[in-house]
Each structure stands twice: as C-alpha cells, then as structure tokens.
Scaffold this motif. Structure first.
Motif, PDB file in Angstrom:
ATOM      1  N   MET A 217      41.767  78.640  42.056  1.00 14.29           N
ATOM      2  CA  MET A 217      41.076  79.688  43.112  1.00 14.29           C
ATOM      3  C   MET A 217      40.519  81.030  42.431  1.00 14.29           C
ATOM      4  N   ASP A 218      39.512  81.541  42.709  1.00 12.50           N
ATOM      5  CA  ASP A 218      38.803  82.689  42.203  1.00 12.50           C
ATOM      6  C   ASP A 218      39.363  83.792  42.880  1.00 12.50           C
ATOM      7  N   GLU A 219      39.645  84.839  42.062  1.00  4.07           N
ATOM      8  CA  GLU A 219      40.136  85.975  42.735  1.00  4.07           C
ATOM      9  C   GLU A 219      38.912  87.142  43.041  1.00  4.07           C
ATOM     10  N   THR A 220      39.014  87.600  44.058  1.00  5.33           N
ATOM     11  CA  THR A 220      37.949  88.505  44.354  1.00  5.33           C
ATOM     12  C   THR A 220      38.151  89.644  43.227  1.00  5.33           C
ATOM     13  N   SER A 221      36.706  90.160  42.938  1.00  4.41           N
ATOM     14  CA  SER A 221      36.870  91.397  42.259  1.00  4.41           C
ATOM     15  C   SER A 221      36.146  92.453  42.554  1.00  4.41           C
ATOM     16  N   VAL A 222      36.504  93.509  41.875  1.00  2.17           N
ATOM     17  CA  VAL A 222      35.869  94.836  42.093  1.00  2.17           C
ATOM     18  C   VAL A 222      35.091  95.345  41.059  1.00  2.17           C
ATOM     19  N   GLN A 223      33.668  95.578  41.468  1.00  2.70           N
ATOM     20  CA  GLN A 223      32.731  96.122  40.552  1.00  2.70           C
ATOM     21  C   GLN A 223      33.021  97.635  40.161  1.00  2.70           C
ATOM     22  N   LEU A 224      33.096  97.971  39.046  1.00  2.47           N
ATOM     23  CA  LEU A 224      33.083  99.215  38.271  1.00  2.47           C
ATOM     24  C   LEU A 224      32.150  99.837  37.681  1.00  2.47           C
ATOM     25  N   LEU A 225      31.889 101.137  37.689  1.00  2.32           N
ATOM     26  CA  LEU A 225      30.901 101.869  37.096  1.00  2.32           C
ATOM     27  C   LEU A 225      31.470 103.286  36.580  1.00  2.32           C
ATOM     28  N   CYS A 226      31.245 103.234  35.516  1.00  2.00           N
ATOM     29  CA  CYS A 226      31.997 104.507  34.687  1.00  2.00           C
ATOM     30  C   CYS A 226      30.973 105.858  35.240  1.00  2.00           C
ATOM     31  N   PRO A 227      31.529 106.874  35.866  1.00  2.00           N
ATOM     32  CA  PRO A 227      30.535 107.843  36.303  1.00  2.00           C
ATOM     33  C   PRO A 227      30.118 108.805  35.032  1.00  2.00           C
ATOM     34  N   GLU A 228      30.539 108.490  34.015  1.00  2.00           N
ATOM     35  CA  GLU A 228      30.420 109.215  32.573  1.00  2.00           C
ATOM     36  C   GLU A 228      29.514 108.873  31.675  1.00  2.00           C
ATOM     37  N   CYS A 229      29.797 107.357  31.405  1.00  2.00           N
ATOM     38  CA  CYS A 229      28.982 106.621  30.488  1.00  2.00           C
ATOM     39  C   CYS A 229      28.186 105.690  31.013  1.00  2.00           C
ATOM     40  N   ALA A 230      28.436 105.219  32.278  1.00  2.00           N
ATOM     41  CA  ALA A 230      27.530 104.262  33.008  1.00  2.00           C
ATOM     42  C   ALA A 230      28.030 102.884  32.508  1.00  2.00           C
ATOM     43  N   LYS A 231      29.055 102.508  31.901  1.00  2.00           N
ATOM     44  CA  LYS A 231      29.331 101.155  31.701  1.00  2.00           C
ATOM     45  C   LYS A 231      29.790 100.690  32.957  1.00  2.00           C
ATOM     46  N   ASP A 232      29.255  99.338  33.093  1.00  2.00           N
ATOM     47  CA  ASP A 232      29.560  98.511  34.373  1.00  2.00           C
ATOM     48  C   ASP A 232      30.308  97.471  34.001  1.00  2.00           C
ATOM     49  N   TRP A 233      31.200  96.929  34.756  1.00  2.00           N
ATOM     50  CA  TRP A 233      32.247  95.742  34.540  1.00  2.00           C
ATOM     51  C   TRP A 233      32.684  95.495  35.791  1.00  2.00           C
ATOM     52  N   GLN A 234      33.592  94.319  35.860  1.00  2.02           N
ATOM     53  CA  GLN A 234      34.520  94.048  37.205  1.00  2.02           C
ATOM     54  C   GLN A 234      35.926  93.554  36.729  1.00  2.02           C
ATOM     55  N   LEU A 235      36.872  93.791  37.510  1.00  4.33           N
ATOM     56  CA  LEU A 235      38.006  93.337  37.421  1.00  4.33           C
ATOM     57  C   LEU A 235      38.598  92.877  38.615  1.00  4.33           C
TER      58      LEU A 235
ATOM     59  N   ASP B   8      30.923 101.004  48.424  1.00  4.26           N
ATOM     60  CA  ASP B   8      32.086 101.259  49.388  1.00  4.26           C
ATOM     61  C   ASP B   8      32.928 100.041  49.751  1.00  4.26           C
ATOM     62  N   ARG B   9      32.228  98.916  49.642  1.00  2.63           N
ATOM     63  CA  ARG B   9      32.879  97.619  49.729  1.00  2.63           C
ATOM     64  C   ARG B   9      33.974  97.492  48.658  1.00  2.63           C
ATOM     65  N   ASP B  10      33.529  97.705  47.436  1.00  7.66           N
ATOM     66  CA  ASP B  10      34.502  97.647  46.184  1.00  7.66           C
ATOM     67  C   ASP B  10      35.756  98.564  46.478  1.00  7.66           C
ATOM     68  N   LEU B  11      35.432  99.698  46.985  1.00  8.35           N
ATOM     69  CA  LEU B  11      36.721 100.592  47.222  1.00  8.35           C
ATOM     70  C   LEU B  11      37.431 100.079  48.479  1.00  8.35           C
TER      71      LEU B  11
END
Length: 59
Positions: A1-19, A49-52
């Motif tokens: 079963m795949d877990e839901t993920s949260v998309q993240l974006l660093c407000p300082e360096c703009a790196k994006d990833w998900q966990l 907002d959905r990720d939050l």
C-alpha cells in the motif's frame, strides 16, 4: 500500500521533494531543510494547503 505523501518546498533555497507524513515532525514543530539546513516550522515547508492538511491529519 502506498502511503500518502506531502510535497515540500524550502522557502529559502527552493529545493522541492516529498516525504510521507509519518516521516515529518508536526506542522508546528521545527523542520530543517536537508539541502540548505534552513530551520522553520514544518508548515512553512508544505507546498500547498492540501499538503498542510495532509500533514495535520496523518502526521
């Protein structure tokens, strides 16, 4: 079963990833960017907002 993920974006360096929500601290706890090591509330790293909401519900 795949877990839901949260998309993240660093407000300082703009790196994006998900966990998965279980891999993140609570929305009002400190989180550190793995790229630039900026420290902010986890909520400030959520991309949408959905990720939050996902973080708050499943974290």
């Amino acid at each position: 079963m795949d877990e839901t993920s949260v998309q993240l974006l660093c407000p300082e360096c703009a790196k994006d990833w998900q966990l998965g929500p279980s891999e993140l601290p609570g929305a009002s706890e400190l989180f550190h960017c793995p790229n630039c090591h900026a420290s902010r509330l986890t909520a400030e790293f959520t991309r949408t907002d959905r990720d939050l909401q996902t973080l708050k519900q499943l974290g």
